[in-house]
Design a protein around this motif. Structure first.
Motif, PDB file in Angstrom:
ATOM      1  N   ALA A 392       0.886  -1.163   0.000  1.00 17.52           N
ATOM      2  CA  ALA A 392       0.000   0.000   0.000  1.00 17.52           C
ATOM      3  C   ALA A 392       0.922   1.210   0.000  1.00 17.52           C
ATOM      4  CB  ALA A 392      -0.909  -0.004   1.219  1.00 17.52           C
ATOM      5  N   VAL A 393       1.186   1.733  -1.203  1.00 15.83           N
ATOM      6  CA  VAL A 393       2.178   2.797  -1.334  1.00 15.83           C
ATOM      7  C   VAL A 393       1.570   4.018  -2.003  1.00 15.83           C
ATOM      8  CG1 VAL A 393       4.086   1.160  -1.457  1.00 15.83           C
ATOM      9  CG2 VAL A 393       2.992   1.914  -3.559  1.00 15.83           C
ATOM     10  N   ARG A 394       2.085   5.153  -1.645  1.00 14.75           N
ATOM     11  CA  ARG A 394       1.743   6.407  -2.317  1.00 14.75           C
ATOM     12  C   ARG A 394       2.980   6.844  -3.087  1.00 14.75           C
ATOM     13  NH1 ARG A 394      -2.234  10.038  -2.148  1.00 14.75           N
ATOM     14  NH2 ARG A 394      -1.813  12.233  -2.568  1.00 14.75           N
ATOM     15  N   ILE A 395       2.838   7.019  -4.383  1.00 21.58           N
ATOM     16  CA  ILE A 395       3.974   7.431  -5.207  1.00 21.58           C
ATOM     17  C   ILE A 395       3.653   8.761  -5.873  1.00 21.58           C
ATOM     18  CG2 ILE A 395       4.879   5.117  -5.601  1.00 21.58           C
ATOM     19  CD1 ILE A 395       3.450   5.059  -8.260  1.00 21.58           C
ATOM     20  N   CYS A 396       4.690   9.566  -6.053  1.00 25.20           N
ATOM     21  CA  CYS A 396       4.507  10.904  -6.622  1.00 25.20           C
ATOM     22  C   CYS A 396       5.566  11.156  -7.693  1.00 25.20           C
ATOM     23  CB  CYS A 396       4.622  11.982  -5.538  1.00 25.20           C
ATOM     24  SG  CYS A 396       3.368  11.862  -4.232  1.00 25.20           S
ATOM     25  N   HIS A 397       5.213  12.033  -8.620  1.00 22.58           N
ATOM     26  CA  HIS A 397       6.153  12.469  -9.647  1.00 22.58           C
ATOM     27  C   HIS A 397       6.133  13.986  -9.680  1.00 22.58           C
ATOM     28  CE1 HIS A 397       7.719  13.361 -13.732  1.00 22.58           C
ATOM     29  NE2 HIS A 397       8.430  12.274 -13.530  1.00 22.58           N
ATOM     30  N   VAL A 412      -1.294   3.136  -4.721  1.00 19.88           N
ATOM     31  CA  VAL A 412      -1.296   1.798  -5.302  1.00 19.88           C
ATOM     32  C   VAL A 412      -1.380   0.782  -4.179  1.00 19.88           C
ATOM     33  CG1 VAL A 412       0.003   0.117  -6.647  1.00 19.88           C
ATOM     34  CG2 VAL A 412       0.016   2.534  -7.318  1.00 19.88           C
ATOM     35  N   ASP A 413      -2.330  -0.113  -4.295  1.00 21.32           N
ATOM     36  CA  ASP A 413      -2.523  -1.174  -3.304  1.00 21.32           C
ATOM     37  C   ASP A 413      -2.494  -2.492  -4.067  1.00 21.32           C
ATOM     38  OD1 ASP A 413      -3.273  -2.879  -1.315  1.00 21.32           O
ATOM     39  OD2 ASP A 413      -5.033  -1.748  -0.694  1.00 21.32           O
ATOM     40  N   ALA A 414      -1.553  -3.379  -3.729  1.00 20.78           N
ATOM     41  CA  ALA A 414      -1.419  -4.624  -4.493  1.00 20.78           C
ATOM     42  C   ALA A 414      -0.936  -5.753  -3.600  1.00 20.78           C
ATOM     43  CB  ALA A 414      -0.453  -4.429  -5.656  1.00 20.78           C
ATOM     44  N   GLU A 415      -1.344  -6.963  -3.978  1.00 21.65           N
ATOM     45  CA  GLU A 415      -0.868  -8.174  -3.330  1.00 21.65           C
ATOM     46  C   GLU A 415      -0.484  -9.169  -4.422  1.00 21.65           C
ATOM     47  OE1 GLU A 415      -2.336 -11.700  -0.244  1.00 21.65           O
ATOM     48  OE2 GLU A 415      -3.610  -9.934  -0.607  1.00 21.65           O
ATOM     49  N   THR A 482       0.630 -14.120  -9.613  1.00 26.64           N
ATOM     50  CA  THR A 482      -0.801 -13.873  -9.486  1.00 26.64           C
ATOM     51  C   THR A 482      -1.019 -12.604  -8.685  1.00 26.64           C
ATOM     52  OG1 THR A 482      -1.302 -16.234  -9.543  1.00 26.64           O
ATOM     53  CG2 THR A 482      -2.978 -14.786  -8.621  1.00 26.64           C
ATOM     54  N   LEU A 483      -1.800 -11.677  -9.242  1.00 27.87           N
ATOM     55  CA  LEU A 483      -2.200 -10.492  -8.493  1.00 27.87           C
ATOM     56  C   LEU A 483      -3.538 -10.799  -7.835  1.00 27.87           C
ATOM     57  CD1 LEU A 483      -0.239  -9.232 -10.811  1.00 27.87           C
ATOM     58  CD2 LEU A 483      -1.179  -7.089  -9.940  1.00 27.87           C
ATOM     59  N   HIS A 484      -3.509 -10.941  -6.522  1.00 28.44           N
ATOM     60  CA  HIS A 484      -4.734 -11.238  -5.792  1.00 28.44           C
ATOM     61  C   HIS A 484      -5.567  -9.979  -5.601  1.00 28.44           C
ATOM     62  CE1 HIS A 484      -3.575 -15.367  -4.851  1.00 28.44           C
ATOM     63  NE2 HIS A 484      -2.351 -14.901  -4.688  1.00 28.44           N
ATOM     64  N   ARG A 485      -4.897  -8.847  -5.549  1.00 25.99           N
ATOM     65  CA  ARG A 485      -5.593  -7.577  -5.391  1.00 25.99           C
ATOM     66  C   ARG A 485      -4.723  -6.502  -6.026  1.00 25.99           C
ATOM     67  NH1 ARG A 485      -5.173  -7.246  -0.587  1.00 25.99           N
ATOM     68  NH2 ARG A 485      -3.699  -5.549  -0.275  1.00 25.99           N
ATOM     69  N   ALA A 486      -5.340  -5.587  -6.730  1.00 25.29           N
ATOM     70  CA  ALA A 486      -4.588  -4.472  -7.312  1.00 25.29           C
ATOM     71  C   ALA A 486      -5.526  -3.286  -7.478  1.00 25.29           C
ATOM     72  CB  ALA A 486      -3.988  -4.866  -8.655  1.00 25.29           C
ATOM     73  N   ILE A 487      -5.154  -2.161  -6.894  1.00 22.70           N
ATOM     74  CA  ILE A 487      -5.960  -0.936  -6.964  1.00 22.70           C
ATOM     75  C   ILE A 487      -5.040   0.232  -7.285  1.00 22.70           C
ATOM     76  CG2 ILE A 487      -7.561   0.592  -5.760  1.00 22.70           C
ATOM     77  CD1 ILE A 487      -8.110  -1.709  -3.799  1.00 22.70           C
ATOM     78  N   VAL A 488      -5.444   1.040  -8.248  1.00 21.82           N
ATOM     79  CA  VAL A 488      -4.749   2.281  -8.565  1.00 21.82           C
ATOM     80  C   VAL A 488      -5.758   3.409  -8.415  1.00 21.82           C
ATOM     81  CG1 VAL A 488      -3.530   3.603 -10.324  1.00 21.82           C
ATOM     82  CG2 VAL A 488      -3.190   1.127 -10.170  1.00 21.82           C
ATOM     83  N   ALA A 489      -5.446   4.405  -7.597  1.00 23.21           N
ATOM     84  CA  ALA A 489      -6.377   5.512  -7.336  1.00 23.21           C
ATOM     85  C   ALA A 489      -5.633   6.835  -7.380  1.00 23.21           C
ATOM     86  CB  ALA A 489      -7.060   5.336  -5.979  1.00 23.21           C
ATOM     87  N   ALA A 490      -6.284   7.860  -7.929  1.00 25.96           N
ATOM     88  CA  ALA A 490      -5.628   9.168  -8.034  1.00 25.96           C
ATOM     89  C   ALA A 490      -6.670  10.269  -8.143  1.00 25.96           C
ATOM     90  CB  ALA A 490      -4.710   9.208  -9.255  1.00 25.96           C
ATOM     91  N   ASN A 491      -6.249  11.475  -7.752  1.00 31.59           N
ATOM     92  CA  ASN A 491      -7.075  12.659  -7.958  1.00 31.59           C
ATOM     93  C   ASN A 491      -6.791  13.173  -9.367  1.00 31.59           C
ATOM     94  OD1 ASN A 491      -8.243  15.163  -8.103  1.00 31.59           O
ATOM     95  ND2 ASN A 491      -7.625  15.804  -6.046  1.00 31.59           N
ATOM     96  N   LEU A 492      -7.731  12.944 -10.272  1.00 33.48           N
ATOM     97  CA  LEU A 492      -7.537  13.326 -11.668  1.00 33.48           C
ATOM     98  C   LEU A 492      -8.610  14.310 -12.119  1.00 33.48           C
ATOM     99  CD1 LEU A 492      -6.641   9.839 -13.150  1.00 33.48           C
ATOM    100  CD2 LEU A 492      -5.135  11.816 -13.010  1.00 33.48           C
ATOM    101  N   THR A 493      -8.983  15.205 -11.232  1.00 32.48           N
ATOM    102  CA  THR A 493     -10.084  16.106 -11.563  1.00 32.48           C
ATOM    103  C   THR A 493      -9.627  17.533 -11.803  1.00 32.48           C
ATOM    104  OG1 THR A 493     -10.466  16.449  -9.197  1.00 32.48           O
ATOM    105  CG2 THR A 493     -11.740  14.729 -10.286  1.00 32.48           C
TER     106      THR A 493
END
Length: 561
Positions: A392-397, A412-415, A482-493
């Motif tokens: 469960a990481v927050r990445i920035c550019h 990004v949240d992944a297992e 195997t990706l058991h869980r994968a979520i990508v979320a961002a403020n894109l508004t």
């Protein structure tokens, strides 16, 4: 008295019998009329099938698209012979689609002419066709161009809507803005109704490597209404990567479906044709009928029919140059009926929309011939997602301030589980979370502002810019992870024009719709996998910021893989 009464009853009885017979005759006549009328309707709009299928058609229409390899080279052959040969093939597909009860068929960009167009305007003139305005019927017009007459008459015969991409010439002498040679050249989509009448004509606005062609002064938002209640908008190829006229079609004109002729150049990891088509349908919430030009050795391939919300009903990205005369893709599409334009509702913030389905039907070919381009990933910031751990990481550019790109962050949240070692002949993919905010180059021709965040399969490098990151390669195996869980979320508004949810498997097709969920509202967007996936190449949010278009890119352009 009794005798007199009995004699009077005989004619009364006969009268009743006659009335009953007459009533039966009338009822049978009405039934015959209704049967004849119904048969007439079936003949006018051939549906086929039993009564239950007829009932289903009230809830769906049947869409056909063609993955098509254009014949000929108009720089070496008579252009009209090239166009005529491809037109004959089109008519065969129309008849095949008619036999499968299609209501509409879409053909690809450059399918009539091929992409081998002459380099000068003088030579290009020989390839172009004058196209009358909507409400004209070329089948009834002896003065119309032969290709339009043939297509119009074939459309009438097939009794379906038809969308064709064709290179157009419009004479414009003595008009303001007319080129010196007295004509305007357009990359044009033409729509015919079931009677062969032109009902819409759209001139592509967002050109890409199309020397000699013109654009309209402003982007045109072109639609036509169908007899099943839908409203179809027309877009072509690169239009999917720009705000207009797509925004006007969806938000102001409330189209329910997009007919989309395309000659897409496939680029890993984010811009493979089928993932863009599904992502665009999900983000815009309209059905997409995408017909792709098939030139795999040049990088062009990818077609499909996508239900509003991004569910692929049928999709194909043939990686081998073996589709012969072409591939007909056909699927029933749930009907969304368009509101009348004069009473259309005011646009409101979109509610979260899940993308769910019971299955996905796909068609694929063996790998081998498809040229895949690769995005330049060196400027991306990346974090490796190690197997056997929950991330469960927050990445920035930090966006390139010199071009006005702001810092961009996502979660990004992944297992990931490396369940089995790969065969000795294969190497395992490694997964990275990558992010970028800035300007990129499209083939040295255009630059575009983008924001991207996602999970990518990489081959052995620990850095997103490594040669094997974001690539599809037969020597690598994603099936061992195997990706058991994968979520990508961002403020894109706030700082983006629009965004697409992107997913891609090792078959170069979107993740099955029953495994994928996409949500978007005024606060942000997310895309996630809801059940395990063993061949994931990409899961991402890919966004455009058109205010940065035209600035210098950070890094090089895409390269062929």
């Amino acid at each position: 008295m009794h005798g007199a009464a009995g004699e009077d009853s005989v004619p009364i009885t006969r009268h009743i019998v006659k009335m009953a017979i007459l009533l039966n005759v009338v009822l049978w006549a009405i039934a015959v009329v209704l049967i004849v009328y119904e048969v007439g309707l079936i003949q006018a709009y051939p549906a086929g099938g039993d009564e239950s299928q007829q009932g289903d058609r009230r809830m769906q229409y049947v869409a056909a698209v063609v993955e098509y390899p254009a014949l000929g080279d108009p720089t070496k052959e008579d252009p009209q012979l090239v166009i005529g040969a491809n037109c004959e093939r089109y008519i065969r597909f129309m008849r095949q689609a008619r036999d499968q009860s299609a209501d509409i068929i879409v053909f690809p960009e450059c399918g009539l002419t091929s992409m081998n167009l002459p380099p000068t305007r003088e030579q290009l003139r020989k390839v172009l066709t004058p196209i009358p305005e909507p409400q004209n019927n070329p089948c009834d017009d002896d003065s119309a161009a032969q290709v339009l007459r043939n297509l119009s008459c074939a459309t009438r015969e097939a009794r379906m809507y038809t969308v064709i991409n064709i290179a157009e010439i419009e004479e414009c002498a003595n008009r303001t803005g007319c080129p010196d040679d007295g004509a305007l050249f357009y990359n044009t989509d033409v729509a015919f109704d079931r009677n062969g009448t032109i009902v819409a004509k759209y001139r592509k606005y967002n050109l890409f490597v199309e020397p000699g062609f013109n654009v309209t002064e402003m982007p045109e938002a072109v639609t036509f209404d169908t007899d099943w209640g839908g409203r179809v908008g027309l877009l072509t190829c690169q239009d999917f990567l720009y705000q207009e006229p797509a925004r006007t079609l969806v938000e102001d004109l409330h189209v329910t479906d997009i007919a989309y002729p395309v000659a897409w150049f496939n680029e890993l990891p984010f811009l493979v044709a089928t993932s863009v088509q599904a992502g665009w349908s999900a983000a815009r919430r309209v059905s997409v009928l995408a017909s792709g030009l098939h030139r795999p050795r040049a990088g062009n391939a990818g077609s499909g029919v996508y239900q509003a919300g991004g569910r692929p009903l049928v999709a194909a990205l043939p990686t081998a140059d073996n589709v012969g005369a072409g591939q007909l893709l056909i699927a029933p599409v749930p009907i969304t009926r368009a509101p009348p334009l004069e009473t259309r509702p005011t646009a409101a913030p979109p509610a979260p929309l899940p993308v769910r389905a019971s299955h996905i039907h796909v068609k694929t070919s063996e790998a081998g011939d498809l040229l895949l381009y690769q995005d330049y990933l060196a400027p991306y910031h990346a974090v490796e997602l190690l197997p056997g751990a929950k991330h469960a990481v927050r990445i920035c550019h930090a966006g390139d301030a010199s071009v006005g790109a702001a810092t961009f962050c996502c979660d990004v949240d992944a297992e990931i589980d490396l369940s089995t070692p790969p065969p000795s002949s294969l190497l395992p993919y490694r997964y990275m979370a990558g992010i970028f905010s800035g300007v990129r180059n499209f083939g040295g021709v255009k630059t575009a502002g983008i924001k991207v965040c996602g999970i990518m399969a990489c081959g052995g490098e620990t850095d997103a810019g490594g040669e094997m990151c974001g690539l599809w390669n037969t020597s690598l195996s994603a099936a061992t992870a195997t990706l058991h869980r994968a979520i990508v979320a961002a403020n894109l508004t706030a700082s983006t024009t629009f965004h697409l949810p992107i997913s891609l498997t090792g078959e170069l097709l979107p993740v099955a719709a029953d495994k994928l969920r996409y949500n978007a509202d005024w606060h942000g967007a997310s895309v996630q996998i809801e059940s395990p996936v063993t061949d994931l190449l990409v899961l991402a949010l890919w966004a455009r910021d058109t205010t940065l278009d035209g600035d210098q890119p950070l890094g090089a352009s895409a390269t062929a893989a």
